[in-house]
Write an enzyme that holds these catalytic residues in place. Structure first.
Site, mmCIF file in Angstrom:
data_model
loop_
_atom_site.group_PDB
_atom_site.id
_atom_site.type_symbol
_atom_site.label_atom_id
_atom_site.label_comp_id
_atom_site.label_asym_id
_atom_site.label_seq_id
_atom_site.Cartn_x
_atom_site.Cartn_y
_atom_site.Cartn_z
ATOM 1 C CG HIS A 97 -2.307 0.576 0.838
ATOM 2 N ND1 HIS A 97 -3.454 0.285 1.526
ATOM 3 C CD2 HIS A 97 -2.693 1.425 -0.163
ATOM 4 C CE1 HIS A 97 -4.477 0.945 0.995
ATOM 5 N NE2 HIS A 97 -4.031 1.635 -0.028
ATOM 6 C CG ASP A 119 -5.981 -0.721 4.649
ATOM 7 O OD1 ASP A 119 -5.844 -1.751 5.318
ATOM 8 O OD2 ASP A 119 -5.031 -0.157 4.060
ATOM 9 C CG HIS A 121 -3.941 -2.428 8.764
ATOM 10 N ND1 HIS A 121 -4.152 -3.319 7.724
ATOM 11 C CD2 HIS A 121 -3.558 -3.170 9.834
ATOM 12 C CE1 HIS A 121 -3.898 -4.557 8.151
ATOM 13 N NE2 HIS A 121 -3.543 -4.489 9.429
ATOM 14 C CG ASP A 123 -2.104 1.575 5.794
ATOM 15 O OD1 ASP A 123 -1.814 0.766 6.685
ATOM 16 O OD2 ASP A 123 -2.467 1.233 4.656
ATOM 17 C CG HIS A 136 2.915 -2.087 4.425
ATOM 18 N ND1 HIS A 136 2.286 -3.287 4.175
ATOM 19 C CD2 HIS A 136 3.388 -2.188 5.691
ATOM 20 C CE1 HIS A 136 2.365 -4.068 5.234
ATOM 21 N NE2 HIS A 136 3.035 -3.431 6.175
ATOM 22 C CG ASP A 226 -4.850 -3.354 2.075
ATOM 23 O OD1 ASP A 226 -4.932 -4.586 1.952
ATOM 24 O OD2 ASP A 226 -3.890 -2.798 2.641
ATOM 25 C CG ASP A 228 -5.385 -5.532 4.830
ATOM 26 O OD1 ASP A 228 -6.205 -4.602 4.854
ATOM 27 O OD2 ASP A 228 -4.183 -5.367 5.108
ATOM 28 C CD GLU A 271 -0.238 -4.384 1.367
ATOM 29 O OE1 GLU A 271 0.244 -5.535 1.367
ATOM 30 O OE2 GLU A 271 0.375 -3.384 1.789
#
Length: 299
Positions: A97, A119, A121, A123, A136, A226, A228, A271
């Site tokens: 990412h 996402d 997360h 980030d 990332h 992303d 995830d 990702e």
């Protein structure tokens, strides 16, 4: 619609290998053909050249792992995307990412852009708050002007602001894993965050509507997706899986509602790690997400 696809096969920002094969996996999942099947004109720009970890210095600058090589790859992606005409819809395929530090300013090319960050997360670590040094985990912080001065100003025009995206123009969806120091930085910035608790209590329809309302008046919208963000049962091929993520239908519903708005102007898919995947499932799911954003309908 004219769509241009750019690969950034980079795993320098992640904590494990394999995500550099993401662009190839997405192409093997027929990304180009699926989008052409929706009636779009698709051109593939190939891949940005990226230094591989085996030939790069691990700690290159201020403790940031692979910082200089990441800066070079993101700068190259930004330059390539910024040459596209304003009516082209760019899709950037990663890679980890951290590529978004180049793709977001490249796709916006100086125009005010809203960022929809899908996402697990936030980030939003900075070099000072990160425990790992993995970049990332830092791209949104850099895009909003925090952290390393060069990473936060990739492609910036001389005399421009110290950020690529305003914090108030940033919405995060699907969040469920945030570091303690990172949490405070996000709160201080005033970024709108929809956690998985919000998804459970509000529902994706309301979240999509509120997101579009919040970003009313912003010239362009960039979706950075992303893999995830989706639950590991849906997308197993990711490097940092977190249980309790978006369902397959929640992910699609968000894309379908954004598509109906006709306001999204660019997309990241990142990702996807084939080394951790099962029969390219994750790449195929993410191709289907892109298709929903770009007009695929049930009826």
């Amino acid at each position: 619609m004219q769509i241009s696809i750019l690969g950034i096969p980079m795993d320098l920002g992640a904590g494990r290998r394999g995500v550099d094969m993401g662009p190839a996996a997405l192409r093997n999942a027929r990304l180009n053909a699926v989008l052409r099947g929706l009636g779009h004109h698709v051109s593939d720009l190939g891949d940005v050249a990226v230094t591989i970890p085996e030939t790069a210095d691990r700690l290159e600058h201020s403790g940031l792992i692979f910082r200089d090589s990441i800066l070079a790859a993101c700068t190259a992606a930004c330059q390539r995307l910024s040459t596209l005409s304003a009516d082209v819809f760019p899709i950037s395929i990663g890679g980890d990412h951290s590529v978004s530090m180049g793709t977001v300013p490249g796709a916006s090319n100086g125009r005010r852009t809203g960022l929809i960050w899908v996402d697990a997360h936030t980030d939003y670590n900075t070099p000072g708050s990160s425990e790992s040094g993995n970049i990332h985990g830092m791209p949104v912080a850099h895009l909003t002007g925090l952290g390393d001065p060069e990473l936060s100003t990739i492609g910036r025009q001389r005399g421009g602001p110290a950020w690529q995206v305003r914090p108030e123009d940033t919405v995060m969806i699907g969040i469920r894993s945030v570091d303690g120091a990172e949490r405070e930085l996000v709160k201080q910035a005033g970024i709108k965050v929809y956690t998985m608790k919000d998804v459970d209590t509000l529902g994706m329809s309301r979240i999509a509507a509120e997101t579009l309302e919040r970003l009313t008046g912003v010239e362009r919208l960039h979706v950075s997706y992303d893999a995830d963000a989706l639950d590991p049962s849906v997308c197993p091929g990711v490097g940092t899986p977190v249980l309790g993520g978006l369902s397959y239908r929640e992910g699609h519903l968000l894309m379908e509602l954004l598509a109906e708005s006709r306001r999204v102007t660019s997309l990241d898919i990142v990702e996807v790690n084939p080394a951790l995947d099962i029969r390219n499932t994750t790449a195929e799911v993410m191709v289907s997400m892109a298709a929903s954003l770009l007009g695929q309908k049930i009826m």
